[in-house]
Write an enzyme that holds these catalytic residues in place. Structure first.
Site, PDB file in Angstrom:
ATOM      1  N   HIS A 104     -10.281  38.008  -4.396  1.00 10.41           N
ATOM      2  CA  HIS A 104     -11.597  38.167  -3.800  1.00 10.41           C
ATOM      3  C   HIS A 104     -12.141  39.253  -4.399  1.00 10.41           C
ATOM      4  O   HIS A 104     -13.547  39.524  -4.031  1.00 10.41           O
ATOM      5  CB  HIS A 104     -11.217  38.489  -2.316  1.00 10.41           C
ATOM      6  CG  HIS A 104     -10.673  37.381  -1.516  1.00 10.41           C
ATOM      7  ND1 HIS A 104     -11.389  36.089  -1.328  1.00 10.41           N
ATOM      8  CD2 HIS A 104      -9.603  37.209  -0.863  1.00 10.41           C
ATOM      9  CE1 HIS A 104     -10.524  35.288  -0.601  1.00 10.41           C
ATOM     10  NE2 HIS A 104      -9.595  35.927  -0.317  1.00 10.41           N
ATOM     11  N   GLU A 136       0.612  33.296   4.522  1.00  7.02           N
ATOM     12  CA  GLU A 136      -0.791  33.113   5.180  1.00  7.02           C
ATOM     13  C   GLU A 136      -1.385  31.859   5.465  1.00  7.02           C
ATOM     14  O   GLU A 136      -2.493  31.600   5.806  1.00  7.02           O
ATOM     15  CB  GLU A 136      -2.029  33.777   4.200  1.00  7.02           C
ATOM     16  CG  GLU A 136      -1.834  33.091   2.862  1.00  7.02           C
ATOM     17  CD  GLU A 136      -3.057  33.614   1.874  1.00  7.02           C
ATOM     18  OE1 GLU A 136      -3.824  34.549   2.321  1.00  7.02           O
ATOM     19  OE2 GLU A 136      -3.062  33.002   0.907  1.00  7.02           O
ATOM     20  N   ASP A 185      -5.952  34.990   7.257  1.00 10.53           N
ATOM     21  CA  ASP A 185      -5.678  33.319   6.909  1.00 10.53           C
ATOM     22  C   ASP A 185      -4.638  32.742   7.821  1.00 10.53           C
ATOM     23  O   ASP A 185      -4.869  31.547   8.098  1.00 10.53           O
ATOM     24  CB  ASP A 185      -5.519  33.242   5.515  1.00 10.53           C
ATOM     25  CG  ASP A 185      -6.784  33.764   4.751  1.00 10.53           C
ATOM     26  OD1 ASP A 185      -7.714  33.511   5.266  1.00 10.53           O
ATOM     27  OD2 ASP A 185      -6.901  34.122   3.533  1.00 10.53           O
TER      28      ASP A 185
END
Length: 243
Positions: free
Chosen positions: A34, A137, A163
């Site tokens: 990210h 996740e 997540d």
């Protein structure tokens, strides 16, 4: 247990790494998935962090062999692998982090062997020292967490609570009872397997909870949110002063 306190970096920042190391943060997470890191950044920042005595974990861009191998070749002490599904998927992907016959990692040389030839024990030694941490996740990974931890290529897991909550149909992560139950299951599975677990724990409640469950690393501060918090705090102070 010798626990480490970790920090999270999403954009290249040498000063942040220097300050974090000086203040005693033992683990640095570089979020490639990210963040804005490219290969040149990894090539520059990983040796710096390791020279400063930090454990360096790269959260790679995805569950593929190439980013996993590149992070390790550039000097990461471990990889955090996102988007892991069931145990079959975890085994196929995590093999990329280990040399044969344990895995399928390709040998690159250079930094990983100090720009020399590997000695006879290098490959087994690196397999035992390099940390492969699939993320838990997804609902699929959580359902198979015990089997994932039993894989010889897996050295521990990294919990992705946001997540995991989304994947489980709960929406936004709130650190509620169901979130805590999921984290507890992961922690107990790690204890049974004799392998460590790590998670981002931004609030004091999360930090106390993860610490009580035996997390090996508590990642407690993140570069951008820290800047935002301090900017907001200073602005409020100045607004009160100028009223």
């Amino acid at each position: 247990m010798n626990r480490k306190i970790g920090c999270w970096l999403a954009t290249p920042d040498v000063v942040f790494i220097e300050l974090a190391a000086r203040m005693g943060y033992g683990t640095l997470v570089l979020d490639v998935e990210h963040g804005t890191f490219d290969l040149k950044d990894l090539d520059r920042l990983l040796p710096l962090a390791r020279a400063l005595g930090m454990e360096t974990l790269v959260k790679v861009e995805g569950p593929r062999a190439e980013p996993i191998q590149q992070a390790l070749d550039f000097g990461a002490t471990g990889v955090i692998i996102p988007h892991i599904g069931d145990v079959a998927h975890a085994e196929a992907i995590c093999r990329s982090a280990k040399y044969p016959l344990l895995g399928t990692r390709s040998y690159a040389g250079a930094r990983s062997v100090h720009y020399d030839a590997p000695d006879d024990g290098y490959f087994d030694r690196d397999n035992s020292q390099t940390r492969c941490l699939p993320m838990i996740e997804t609902a699929e990974a959580l359902a198979d967490v015990e089997a994932i931890l039993a894989l010889p290529q897996v050295d521990g897991v990294f919990v992705g609570p946001s997540d995991l909550s989304l994947s489980s149909g709960r929406g936004r992560y709130r650190f509620g009872p169901e979130d805590r139950a999921d984290i507890t299951r992961i922690a107990k599975a790690c204890e049974a397997a004799g392998k460590p677990w790590t998670m981002p724990a931004w609030s004091s409640a999360e930090q106390e909870f993860a610490s009580a469950l035996g997390a090996s690393v508590l990642v407690v501060i993140e570069q951008q949110s820290t800047m935002a918090t301090e900017l907001a705090k200073t602005m409020k102070e100045m607004q009160r002063l100028l009223e």
